[in-house]
Design an enzyme around this catalytic site. Structure first.
Site, PDB file in Angstrom:
ATOM      1  N   CYS A 122       8.083  82.773  21.854  1.00 42.40           N
ATOM      2  CA  CYS A 122       6.758  83.174  21.373  1.00 42.40           C
ATOM      3  C   CYS A 122       6.603  82.971  19.863  1.00 42.40           C
ATOM      4  CB  CYS A 122       6.479  84.629  21.728  1.00 42.40           C
ATOM      5  SG  CYS A 122       7.421  85.811  20.741  1.00 42.40           S
ATOM      6  N   ASP A 161      35.683  83.345  16.342  1.00 42.21           N
ATOM      7  CA  ASP A 161      34.504  83.063  17.162  1.00 42.21           C
ATOM      8  C   ASP A 161      34.459  84.059  18.315  1.00 42.21           C
ATOM      9  OD1 ASP A 161      32.184  81.429  17.701  1.00 42.21           O
ATOM     10  OD2 ASP A 161      33.262  80.630  19.437  1.00 42.21           O
ATOM     11  N   GLU A 162      33.263  84.441  18.729  1.00 45.96           N
ATOM     12  CA  GLU A 162      33.042  85.381  19.842  1.00 45.96           C
ATOM     13  C   GLU A 162      33.770  86.708  19.601  1.00 45.96           C
ATOM     14  OE1 GLU A 162      30.746  84.723  21.852  1.00 45.96           O
ATOM     15  OE2 GLU A 162      30.628  82.544  21.999  1.00 45.96           O
ATOM     16  N   GLN A 183      32.791  89.642  19.385  1.00 47.92           N
ATOM     17  CA  GLN A 183      32.334  90.813  20.137  1.00 47.92           C
ATOM     18  C   GLN A 183      33.281  91.177  21.276  1.00 47.92           C
ATOM     19  OE1 GLN A 183      30.669  87.874  20.224  1.00 47.92           O
ATOM     20  NE2 GLN A 183      30.370  87.300  22.358  1.00 47.92           N
TER      21      GLN A 183
END
Length: 196
Positions: free
Chosen positions: A147, A87-88, A90
């Site tokens: 959006c 996990d994580e 990066q």
């Protein structure tokens, strides 16, 4: 054949939830899972991986400079490991990502890495860059901008909800610090902030 996987997405795309569901699926089949996370991520405690959906599990913590291959060998000497889930990812160094690659190649153990591709300025994290270069399978976990378009940017926001464009690459935070946006909304928010 074991593979190195990189599953990335913007903030709020359920990356951690998918990592924990994958862990559950392996364990339900009586397969051994080694769940790891970088020491950089302290939001939910040093050794806890927790999703926004409320799933959580204990993980082994990898510090900068730790040798993941040695850690893997130590864990594997105590119990069976059929998969490594990260996990994580990066926040791992390029050298540590290379060690995960070695586990796949040398030990024939699949490694599934979940994390962000880019920071709040849309720059690749070093760990993510290395995964983009050497992963066998790269998969985007999609989420939406407010959006309705696909969110690709992890916009950092200040206490007033304005997009921030200066600061350190790493700032640990959740919904109070980041919003997933499409690039168009990200740029519009930056322009609006500069006008104010």
């Amino acid at each position: 054949m074991a593979k190195l996987y990189f599953k990335y997405g913007a903030m709020g795309s359920s990356k951690t939830a998918q990592a924990l569901i994958t862990k559950f699926n392996y364990e339900e089949r009586n397969m051994g899972v080694w769940l790891i996370k970088p020491s950089t991520d302290t939001r939910d405690g040093a050794n806890i991986v927790r999703s926004r959906a409320g799933l959580d599990a204990k993980a082994d913590v990898v510090r900068p400079g730790d040798d993941i291959c040695k850690m893997f060998d130590a864990v594997r000497s105590e119990r069976n490991i059929d998969v490594v889930i990260v996990d994580e990812c990066q926040f791992f160094s390029t050298e540590q990502i290379q060690m995960l690659r070695k586990i796949v190649d040398s030990d024939q153990i699949p490694v599934l890495c979940f994390g962000l591709r880019t920071d709040f300025l849309t720059h690749l994290f070093p760990g993510s860059m290395r995964l983009m270069e050497i992963a066998d399978c790269i998969e985007e976990i999609k989420t939406m901008c407010h959006c309705g378009r696909k969110a690709t940017v992890n916009a950092r926001i200040d206490e007033n909800g304005r997009v921030v464009t200066k600061g350190d690459q790493i700032l640990i935070g959740g919904n109070d610090s980041y919003i997933a946006m499409c690039h168009k909304c990200y740029m519009e928010n930056i322009e609006n902030s500069q006008r104010d």
